[in-house]
Design an enzyme around this catalytic site. Structure first.
Site, mmCIF file in Angstrom:
data_model
loop_
_atom_site.group_PDB
_atom_site.id
_atom_site.type_symbol
_atom_site.label_atom_id
_atom_site.label_comp_id
_atom_site.label_asym_id
_atom_site.label_seq_id
_atom_site.Cartn_x
_atom_site.Cartn_y
_atom_site.Cartn_z
ATOM 1 C CG LEU A 144 7.842 -0.657 3.870
ATOM 2 C CD1 LEU A 144 8.450 -1.106 2.592
ATOM 3 C CD2 LEU A 144 8.092 -1.264 5.207
ATOM 4 C CG HIS A 145 3.020 1.913 0.481
ATOM 5 N ND1 HIS A 145 4.062 2.820 0.442
ATOM 6 C CD2 HIS A 145 2.648 2.071 -0.700
ATOM 7 C CE1 HIS A 145 4.098 3.486 -0.725
ATOM 8 N NE2 HIS A 145 3.288 2.679 -1.499
ATOM 9 C CD GLN A 146 3.485 -6.481 1.466
ATOM 10 O OE1 GLN A 146 4.570 -6.195 0.597
ATOM 11 N NE2 GLN A 146 3.449 -7.749 1.722
#
Length: 187
Positions: A144-146
């Protein structure tokens, strides 16, 4: 087609006909296109760059700030100058799988990213979001990465729209140093 050889010492023979910058060569993009440094599987031991980068120095990993559960880093293949990502240290693919502390710090680091980018670059707006899963466009779906992408009036010009090329006015190391210096203390 035959290319006439020039007597001009500035000419680069073999590179084609001079075209007054109608082509901008971006050979560094080939690494992204070929999937260099892309994980070979879904586990953290499968070459996940988001698991490897925290073990690097901030400069080598392009890390802007480190927290307890997450870190902020520059995107190696940015959409715009200053394109940051906020990433949990834990190798997790789905936002719903974050624990409360990770969720809170990811939100806090996203807010701090906005503050740092406004201070360092005068960003006028932002695109903020996650691509969850390969079908949703995640380049590295297993971790996950924003994304936090700064925007300015008129930043979408003919280059990305017609030329499918980004023009970034600053080296990533210089951008990392500027943003790290503008990173706000925790609230």
């Amino acid at each position: 087609m035959l290319i006439a050889m020039s007597n001009d010492p500035e000419a680069q023979h073999g590179a084609g006909t001079p075209d007054a910058f109608q082509r901008l060569w971006t050979p560094h993009r080939m690494a992204y296109i070929k999937g260099a440094s892309k994980p070979t599987g879904s586990g953290p031991e499968d070459g996940c760059p988001f698991c490897e980068i925290p073990r690097m120095s901030d400069e080598d990993g392009l890390i802007v700030a480190r927290g307890e559960s997450v870190f902020a880093l520059l995107n190696l293949y940015p959409y715009n100058s200053g394109h940051l990502m906020v990433c949990p240290y834990r190798h997790v693919a789905d936002y719903a799988d974050l624990d409360g502390a990770e969720t809170a710090e990811l939100a806090d680091f996203t807010k701090r990213s906005l503050t740092a980018l406004r201070k360092a670059s005068g960003a006028q707006g932002f695109n903020v979001g996650m691509n969850l899963g390969a079908v949703a466009g995640a380049g590295i779906a297993a971790h996950l990465h924003q994304h936090v992408v700064p925007r300015w009036g008129g930043d979408t010009n003919f280059m990305p729209v017609v030329g499918q090329t980004k023009v970034l006015p600053q080296l990533l190391r210089d951008t990392r140093e500027l943003l790290a210096g503008s990173w706000p203390a925790s609230s």
